[in-house]
Motif scaffolding. Structure first.
Motif, PDB file in Angstrom:
ATOM      1  N   ALA A 104       0.828  -1.200   0.000  1.00 35.63           N
ATOM      2  CA  ALA A 104       0.000   0.000   0.000  1.00 35.63           C
ATOM      3  C   ALA A 104       0.864   1.251   0.000  1.00 35.63           C
ATOM      4  O   ALA A 104       1.920   1.299   0.655  1.00 35.63           O
ATOM      5  CB  ALA A 104      -0.925   0.006   1.216  1.00 35.63           C
ATOM      6  N   SER A 105       0.401   2.224  -0.718  1.00 33.88           N
ATOM      7  CA  SER A 105       1.109   3.488  -0.842  1.00 33.88           C
ATOM      8  C   SER A 105       0.150   4.633  -0.545  1.00 33.88           C
ATOM      9  O   SER A 105      -1.061   4.492  -0.701  1.00 33.88           O
ATOM     10  CB  SER A 105       1.659   3.625  -2.264  1.00 33.88           C
ATOM     11  N   ARG A 106       0.695   5.770  -0.163  1.00 32.21           N
ATOM     12  CA  ARG A 106      -0.157   6.929   0.108  1.00 32.21           C
ATOM     13  C   ARG A 106      -0.797   7.454  -1.162  1.00 32.21           C
ATOM     14  O   ARG A 106      -1.795   8.183  -1.119  1.00 32.21           O
ATOM     15  CB  ARG A 106       0.655   8.040   0.769  1.00 32.21           C
ATOM     16  N   ARG A 107      -0.196   7.108  -2.284  1.00 31.68           N
ATOM     17  CA  ARG A 107      -0.772   7.552  -3.543  1.00 31.68           C
ATOM     18  C   ARG A 107      -0.519   6.491  -4.617  1.00 31.68           C
ATOM     19  O   ARG A 107       0.285   5.585  -4.438  1.00 31.68           O
ATOM     20  CB  ARG A 107      -0.142   8.878  -3.983  1.00 31.68           C
ATOM     21  N   TYR A 108      -1.185   6.620  -5.714  1.00 39.00           N
ATOM     22  CA  TYR A 108      -1.021   5.715  -6.848  1.00 39.00           C
ATOM     23  C   TYR A 108       0.408   5.836  -7.374  1.00 39.00           C
ATOM     24  O   TYR A 108       0.888   6.923  -7.680  1.00 39.00           O
ATOM     25  CB  TYR A 108      -2.019   6.084  -7.934  1.00 39.00           C
ATOM     26  N   SER A 109       1.091   4.707  -7.482  1.00 41.14           N
ATOM     27  CA  SER A 109       2.483   4.744  -7.907  1.00 41.14           C
ATOM     28  C   SER A 109       2.894   3.390  -8.468  1.00 41.14           C
ATOM     29  O   SER A 109       2.352   2.349  -8.078  1.00 41.14           O
ATOM     30  CB  SER A 109       3.388   5.099  -6.724  1.00 41.14           C
ATOM     31  N   VAL A 110       3.861   3.418  -9.364  1.00 49.04           N
ATOM     32  CA  VAL A 110       4.481   2.183  -9.848  1.00 49.04           C
ATOM     33  C   VAL A 110       5.903   2.071  -9.321  1.00 49.04           C
ATOM     34  O   VAL A 110       6.653   1.172  -9.708  1.00 49.04           O
ATOM     35  CB  VAL A 110       4.474   2.107 -11.389  1.00 49.04           C
ATOM     36  N   ASN A 111       6.268   2.993  -8.432  1.00 49.96           N
ATOM     37  CA  ASN A 111       7.600   3.029  -7.850  1.00 49.96           C
ATOM     38  C   ASN A 111       7.608   2.250  -6.540  1.00 49.96           C
ATOM     39  O   ASN A 111       6.927   2.611  -5.582  1.00 49.96           O
ATOM     40  CB  ASN A 111       8.005   4.482  -7.593  1.00 49.96           C
ATOM     41  N   ARG A 112       8.385   1.195  -6.495  1.00 51.35           N
ATOM     42  CA  ARG A 112       8.440   0.354  -5.298  1.00 51.35           C
ATOM     43  C   ARG A 112       8.786   1.155  -4.055  1.00 51.35           C
ATOM     44  O   ARG A 112       8.269   0.884  -2.963  1.00 51.35           O
ATOM     45  CB  ARG A 112       9.472  -0.761  -5.508  1.00 51.35           C
ATOM     46  N   ASN A 113       9.620   2.150  -4.183  1.00 53.04           N
ATOM     47  CA  ASN A 113      10.076   2.925  -3.024  1.00 53.04           C
ATOM     48  C   ASN A 113       8.980   3.759  -2.388  1.00 53.04           C
ATOM     49  O   ASN A 113       9.139   4.263  -1.278  1.00 53.04           O
ATOM     50  CB  ASN A 113      11.246   3.809  -3.421  1.00 53.04           C
ATOM     51  N   GLU A 114       7.873   3.935  -3.086  1.00 50.25           N
ATOM     52  CA  GLU A 114       6.774   4.737  -2.526  1.00 50.25           C
ATOM     53  C   GLU A 114       5.779   3.885  -1.745  1.00 50.25           C
ATOM     54  O   GLU A 114       4.831   4.423  -1.184  1.00 50.25           O
ATOM     55  CB  GLU A 114       6.056   5.495  -3.642  1.00 50.25           C
ATOM     56  N   TYR A 115       5.992   2.601  -1.700  1.00 45.63           N
ATOM     57  CA  TYR A 115       5.088   1.727  -0.964  1.00 45.63           C
ATOM     58  C   TYR A 115       5.599   1.540   0.453  1.00 45.63           C
ATOM     59  O   TYR A 115       6.715   1.078   0.664  1.00 45.63           O
ATOM     60  CB  TYR A 115       4.939   0.389  -1.687  1.00 45.63           C
TER      61      TYR A 115
END
Length: 121
Positions: free
Chosen positions: A97-108
């Motif tokens: 889960a991430s605070r926002r929609y992302s395809v970047n692993r580091n943002e999860y």
């Protein structure tokens, strides 16, 4: 957000599996969600991502047309329907889960424990 992935198993090439990720926590419905996989000896890579309303989705090129990510915010669950499975789809699948929609692993920020998918010939 706490995440619990399930649905992995052993399947023959060409078969299908459906992964589920049950989430707890009040912020699930506003979180971007993703499915990642890690094959033996390889880095963890994103398989699919979905925005909090399900409006936006994105897929790794290798699974486009075969996998579908979806979510049911009323059930706090995200799914990954995997069809036409290939040997190279084998790996441990993680939801995140991430605070926002992302395809970047580091943002999860939040990760489930992983569920093993093994595709046999």
């Amino acid at each position: 957000v706490q995440l619990q992935a399930s649905g992995g198993g052993l399947v023959q090439a060409g078969g299908s599996l459906r992964l589920s990720c049950a989430a707890s926590g009040r912020t699930f419905s506003s979180s971007g969600m993703g499915w990642f996989r890690q094959a033996p000896g390889k880095e963890r890579e994103i398989v699919a991502a979905i925005s909090w309303r399900g409006t936006y989705t994105d897929y790794h090129d290798s699974v486009k047309g075969r996998f579908t990510i979806s979510r049911d915010n009323a059930k706090n669950t995200v799914y990954l329907q995997m069809n036409s499975l290939k040997l190279e789809d084998t790996g441990v699948y993680y939801c995140a889960a991430s605070r926002r929609y992302s395809v970047n692993r580091n943002e999860y920020e939040y990760w489930g424990q992983g569920t093993l998918v093994t595709v046999s010939s």
